[in-house]
Design a protein around this motif. Structure first.
Motif, PDB file in Angstrom:
ATOM      1  N   LYS A 122      99.209  -0.786 -22.895  1.00 28.75           N
ATOM      2  CA  LYS A 122      98.019  -1.573 -23.214  1.00 28.75           C
ATOM      3  C   LYS A 122      97.801  -1.677 -24.714  1.00 28.75           C
ATOM      4  CE  LYS A 122      95.661  -0.547 -18.874  1.00 28.75           C
ATOM      5  NZ  LYS A 122      94.593   0.201 -18.206  1.00 28.75           N
TER       6      LYS A 122
ATOM      7  N   ILE B 209     100.137  -4.314 -25.866  1.00 29.75           N
ATOM      8  CA  ILE B 209      99.651  -5.642 -25.485  1.00 29.75           C
ATOM      9  C   ILE B 209      98.586  -6.111 -26.480  1.00 29.75           C
ATOM     10  CG2 ILE B 209      98.332  -6.931 -23.749  1.00 29.75           C
ATOM     11  CD1 ILE B 209      99.708  -5.201 -21.610  1.00 29.75           C
ATOM     12  N   GLN B 210      97.649  -5.245 -26.798  1.00 27.87           N
ATOM     13  CA  GLN B 210      96.600  -5.587 -27.761  1.00 27.87           C
ATOM     14  C   GLN B 210      97.179  -5.911 -29.139  1.00 27.87           C
ATOM     15  OE1 GLN B 210      94.051  -2.061 -27.131  1.00 27.87           O
ATOM     16  NE2 GLN B 210      92.405  -3.510 -26.634  1.00 27.87           N
TER      17      GLN B 210
ATOM     18  N   SER C 289     100.156  -9.306 -28.146  1.00 25.63           N
ATOM     19  CA  SER C 289      99.825 -10.502 -27.369  1.00 25.63           C
ATOM     20  C   SER C 289      98.940 -11.435 -28.183  1.00 25.63           C
ATOM     21  CB  SER C 289      99.114 -10.107 -26.068  1.00 25.63           C
ATOM     22  OG  SER C 289      98.632 -11.272 -25.409  1.00 25.63           O
TER      23      SER C 289
ATOM     24  N   ASP D 147      96.819 -13.296 -27.063  1.00 24.36           N
ATOM     25  CA  ASP D 147      95.482 -13.312 -26.478  1.00 24.36           C
ATOM     26  C   ASP D 147      94.589 -12.234 -27.079  1.00 24.36           C
ATOM     27  OD1 ASP D 147      96.062 -15.416 -24.767  1.00 24.36           O
ATOM     28  OD2 ASP D 147      96.886 -14.082 -23.236  1.00 24.36           O
TER      29      ASP D 147
ATOM     30  N   ASP E 147     103.263 -14.423 -23.586  1.00 27.41           N
ATOM     31  CA  ASP E 147     103.355 -13.415 -22.534  1.00 27.41           C
ATOM     32  C   ASP E 147     104.802 -13.024 -22.229  1.00 27.41           C
ATOM     33  OD1 ASP E 147     100.630 -13.214 -22.233  1.00 27.41           O
ATOM     34  OD2 ASP E 147     100.520 -14.716 -20.642  1.00 27.41           O
TER      35      ASP E 147
ATOM     36  N   TYR F  24     102.123  -6.120 -16.316  1.00 24.04           N
ATOM     37  CA  TYR F  24     101.661  -6.680 -17.588  1.00 24.04           C
ATOM     38  C   TYR F  24     100.347  -7.436 -17.409  1.00 24.04           C
ATOM     39  CZ  TYR F  24     101.494  -9.851 -21.610  1.00 24.04           C
ATOM     40  OH  TYR F  24     101.091 -10.554 -22.707  1.00 24.04           O
ATOM     41  N   TYR F  25     100.318  -8.328 -16.421  1.00 28.56           N
ATOM     42  CA  TYR F  25      99.106  -9.127 -16.212  1.00 28.56           C
ATOM     43  C   TYR F  25      97.963  -8.266 -15.670  1.00 28.56           C
ATOM     44  CZ  TYR F  25     101.628 -13.372 -17.276  1.00 28.56           C
ATOM     45  OH  TYR F  25     102.334 -14.339 -17.932  1.00 28.56           O
TER      46      TYR F  25
ATOM     47  N   LYS G 181      96.514  -6.709 -18.731  1.00 22.66           N
ATOM     48  CA  LYS G 181      95.764  -7.711 -19.501  1.00 22.66           C
ATOM     49  C   LYS G 181      94.379  -7.926 -18.905  1.00 22.66           C
ATOM     50  CE  LYS G 181      97.143 -11.488 -21.294  1.00 22.66           C
ATOM     51  NZ  LYS G 181      97.726 -12.822 -21.551  1.00 22.66           N
TER      52      LYS G 181
ATOM     53  N   ARG H 151      90.774  -7.258 -20.709  1.00 24.85           N
ATOM     54  CA  ARG H 151      89.757  -8.313 -20.852  1.00 24.85           C
ATOM     55  C   ARG H 151      88.436  -7.894 -20.197  1.00 24.85           C
ATOM     56  NH1 ARG H 151      93.745 -13.260 -19.162  1.00 24.85           N
ATOM     57  NH2 ARG H 151      94.503 -13.821 -21.246  1.00 24.85           N
TER      58      ARG H 151
END
Length: 236
Positions: A194, A197-198, A201, A203, A210, A224-225, A228, A232
């Motif tokens: 995570k 990802i932050q 990504s 996003d 992605d 992964y999703y 995410k 969020r």
């Protein structure tokens, strides 16, 4: 003729290598088939099913014990009979008395045709006795196989019962069994993924799409999703 060693564990936490080691020691040339089997109908025994499709007459399947072939006595006996009729040799390291070779020898030791005595009544009587003895020999060998699978099933059932009793005793003593309701399980690997990802990504704070982010982090697409969504929603 091919030799296959089938090794099975019921949960990913169990160690399959002991079975592999036992079979490899007895049959060094055996092709080892590994399976993690949960016993659920949805998963099935995929590796065993594949093996049953490719195995041919004269081939040998080696099991560490009958419990690795089946944990149900009824299912185990049925599968044993099916493979025996197909000419597949079965070997059980811990229960050699029910190997198919032993079963064949028991059937081959049956009494042959008795010489005629000249008396039709006597000959019929003797033939009837010999036929009964031969049926008894075959039934005895079959019963040994059934008992071996029944014992394996009983051991599993007893283990499950002891586990249930242990959990009940622990709960009665006020111990927490499993994760508390509403408490989220945090895994170190998930926290690391995570954070990446932050960082990467687009996003969040990064510049990667992605697909590229998944490759960089090295996790499954669904995972992964999932991460995410948690990031969020603020549930990470």
């Amino acid at each position: 003729m091919s030799v296959y060693g089938y090794c099975r564990i019921s949960t990913p936490q169990q160690n399959i290598e002991r079975q592999v080691r036992n079979i490899s020691d007895a049959y060094p040339s055996a092709h080892i088939v590994r399976e993690v089997y949960t016993g659920t109908a949805s998963q099935g025994r995929r590796e065993l099913d594949k093996l049953l499709h490719v195995v041919q007459a004269g081939d040998t399947i080696v099991f560490d014990s009958v419990s690795r072939m089946s944990r149900s006595a009824e299912e185990g006996c049925a599968l044993y009979e099916t493979l025996y009729k197909r000419g597949v040799n079965l070997c059980f390291l811990k229960e050699p008395h029910i190997n198919t070779d032993t079963y064949k020898q028991a059937l081959q030791r049956q009494i042959g045709t008795a010489p005629e005595t000249g008396s039709a009544a006597t000959d019929r009587f003797v033939a009837g006795v010999m036929d009964a003895l031969n049926r008894y020999t075959a039934d005895l060998a079959t019963e040994q196989i059934r008992l071996a699978f029944a014992q394996a099933q009983k051991e599993v059932d007893d283990l499950h019962q002891r586990t249930r009793e242990g959990i009940m005793t622990a709960r009665l003593n006020g111990k927490q069994i499993g994760q508390m309701a509403g408490r989220k399980l945090h895994i170190k690997k998930a926290d690391t993924a995570k954070a990446l990802i932050q960082k990467h990504s687009r996003d969040f704070n990064g510049t990667l799409a992605d697909t590229d982010c998944i490759k960089l982090i090295g996790i499954a697409r669904n995972t992964y999703y999932k991460y995410k969504r948690e990031l969020r929603d603020g549930t990470a």
